[in-house]
Design an enzyme around this catalytic site. Structure first.
Site, PDB file in Angstrom:
ATOM      1  N   SER A   1       0.859  -1.180   0.000  1.00 25.91           N
ATOM      2  CA  SER A   1       0.000   0.000   0.000  1.00 25.91           C
ATOM      3  C   SER A   1       0.896   1.231   0.000  1.00 25.91           C
ATOM      4  CB  SER A   1      -0.905  -0.004   1.223  1.00 25.91           C
ATOM      5  OG  SER A   1      -0.153   0.349   2.361  1.00 25.91           O
ATOM      6  N   LYS A   2       0.271   2.381  -0.121  1.00 26.16           N
ATOM      7  CA  LYS A   2       1.006   3.648  -0.215  1.00 26.16           C
ATOM      8  C   LYS A   2       2.032   3.833   0.899  1.00 26.16           C
ATOM      9  CE  LYS A   2       0.196   6.249  -3.705  1.00 26.16           C
ATOM     10  NZ  LYS A   2       1.385   6.605  -4.460  1.00 26.16           N
ATOM     11  N   ARG A   3       1.675   3.315   2.087  1.00 23.82           N
ATOM     12  CA  ARG A   3       2.597   3.589   3.196  1.00 23.82           C
ATOM     13  C   ARG A   3       3.917   2.809   3.063  1.00 23.82           C
ATOM     14  NH1 ARG A   3       2.139  -0.682   6.767  1.00 23.82           N
ATOM     15  NH2 ARG A   3       0.419  -1.912   5.963  1.00 23.82           N
TER      16      ARG A   3
ATOM     17  N   GLU B   1       6.085   6.628 -10.609  1.00 25.28           N
ATOM     18  CA  GLU B   1       6.809   7.233  -9.484  1.00 25.28           C
ATOM     19  C   GLU B   1       8.274   6.780  -9.504  1.00 25.28           C
ATOM     20  OE1 GLU B   1       4.687   7.345  -5.547  1.00 25.28           O
ATOM     21  OE2 GLU B   1       3.156   6.318  -6.734  1.00 25.28           O
TER      22      GLU B   1
END
Ligand code: GLU
Length: 471
Positions: free
Chosen positions: A243-245, A253
């Protein structure tokens, strides 16, 4: 290999945001498998969900594919545009008896589920319309459902997961066509894969459960089933679903971090696939080695340190001109000013001494400042501090000695060492002020490399600048 048995793979992303690295990896595996076997690799945009699909998200997929170098064969297919065909197939299935019209309303189904829940019974909805003859049908809206087998099992013969057996009694008769005539995603996928001639479906194991239902649609149409390979999803360093974290989840990116695409391909290939102990390999090797047997059964973990190692290796062995090109792309992508022709030339000349220990493209640019910036150089604080009166004097003396020295590494080493000796200094003491003079900073490539890249005139001009207290 004859045309009939040619391998056809595809990537079928839903355009609902950026291109996730999981999607990029699935794309890469399909691309490698097709390219490794002289097959075709196709792209289908699964844009049936009109509310969530946007042209920007489709573009993001195309950009991600282009950056990663995943070239696909033919035109990208829009799933939405194929809705009439999905409808036709559902109608054909009605006609051949493998599907039926169901008139149960959403309210009725919800009420059934509610009641079943209260009684603690299975909430699996089994339509009462499954065997009702056409003559008894009302004139009312209906959905078309698959007449799925109620008994026995459906086995997904998966190349990664092994045989996965699903009890048919646990599956309801899924909807193929909604009452407004739009196809469901599960139906559309099968019709599209069949029509596109897809022989191998390689995708994330979040779709494994779908495969059983999809197999039933293949069978209902008497179509050949593809080979299935469901890959475990990518996890973060802590072993939890990515996930993003955990860091960057969008493939672009990584482009914005200045990871070259070849390094990203190598790294993504190793996320879930292996060839012995090989960690570092070229595209050619990956294409030669890639097979479904090498895909692991347990989830791979994203590891930024490993990515940095892989990137360093790829940069070190990349062609210098190619790296200059990639830096140009990186600067444009990150909205930085482009390089002038002179800067590109300088970068190219210096690349041999920049690329060796670089971890990514901005790292190269950072080391390249000595060749990108023009006189008079701006010096940082440490560089300025190293230029005291004594060292300025030595730099001045050096300019005289370098006037007529031949511009080779050996001669330059000789001159610099002799100068240091004559002042009773170790060469290291001289290197600081020289770095300051040549690059304006204390961290740079070696002074010899800088002198060789800059050439005599520029070197002497920079030494002279640094020797005089006001420049
Ligand atoms: N559209 C699905 C996704 O983006 C992929 C479906 C498939 O590969 O069958 O996850």
């Amino acid at each position: 290999m004859s045309n009939e048995t040619q391998i056809v793979t595809r990537i079928a992303p839903s355009p609902t945001g950026m291109m996730h690295i999981g999607t990029a990896r699935t794309g890469l595996f399909n691309w490698l498998f097709a390219r490794a076997n002289g097959g075709r690799f196709l792209l289908r945009i699964e844009d049936t969900d009109r509310e969530r699909s946007t042209p920007e998200a489709t573009q993001a997929i195309l950009d991600g594919m282009a950056w990663l170098g995943l070239d696909y064969d033919g035109e990208a297919v829009s799933q939405f545009e194929r809705a009439p065909r999905h409808r036709d197939v559902a109608e054909q299935m009605l006609a051949n008896g493998s599907a039926y019209k169901c008139f149960s309303t959403q309210e009725e189904i919800a009420a059934f589920r509610e009641a079943a829940r209260e009684k603690g019974e299975s909430t699996l909805f089994l339509s009462p319309w499954r065997d009702v003859p056409e003559a008894e049908h009302p004139d009312a809206p209906y959905v078309i459902r698959l007449k799925a087998p109620r008994e026995g099992t459906t086995v997904i013969a998966d190349k990664v997961q092994g045989d996965v057996t699903i009890q048919n009694a646990t599956l309801d008769d899924m909807i193929l066509l909604r009452s407004d005539g739009t196809p469901t995603y599960m139906h559309a996928v099968v019709v599209d894969d069949h029509d596109m001639g897809v022989t191998h479906v390689i995708r994330g194991d979040d779709h494994l459960n779908n495969a059983a239902r999809q197999i039933q649609v293949y069978r209902a149409n008497d179509w050949d089933e593809p080979v299935w390979a469901h890959i475990p999803l990518i996890h973060g360093e802590d072993g939890k679903k990515l996930s993003k974290r955990h860091g960057a989840t969008g493939v672009m990116e990584y482009a914005e971090m200045g990871i070259p695409a070849a390094a990203m391909r190598n790294y993504l290939a190793r996320l879930g696939w292996s060839h012995g102990d090989d960690e570092l390999f070229t595209d050619e090797q990956a294409r030669e080695w890639f097979d479904l047997k090498g895909i692991g059964k347990s989830p791979a973990r994203l590891d930024m340190k490993k990515l940095a190692n892989v990137t360093g290796w790829h940069i070190a062995q990349s062609d210098d001109g190619e790296l200059v090109e990639q830096i140009g792309f990186y600067l444009a992508l990150t909205n930085q000013p482009p390089l002038s022709q002179a800067q590109k030339d300088g970068l190219l000349a210096a690349m041999y001494c920049l690329k060796d220990r670089a971890k990514n493209l901005p790292d190269i640019l950072d080391k390249a400042r000595f060749v990108l910036e023009k006189r008079p150089l701006e010096r940082d604080e440490k560089a300025e501090a190293s230029l005291d009166a004594v060292s300025r004097g030595i730099l001045l003396e050096l300019t005289a000695q370098l006037q007529n020295a031949s511009w080779s590494r050996d001669t330059l080493e000789g001159v610099l060492n002799a100068t240091a000796d004559s002042h009773g200094l170790k060469f290291g003491k001289l290197a600081g002020p020289l770095r300051a003079a040549l690059s304006g900073r204390m961290v740079s490539p070696s002074v010899f490399d800088m002198m060789l890249v800059l050439g005599r005139d520029e070197t002497l001009a920079r030494l002279t600048d640094a020797a005089s207290p006001n420049t």
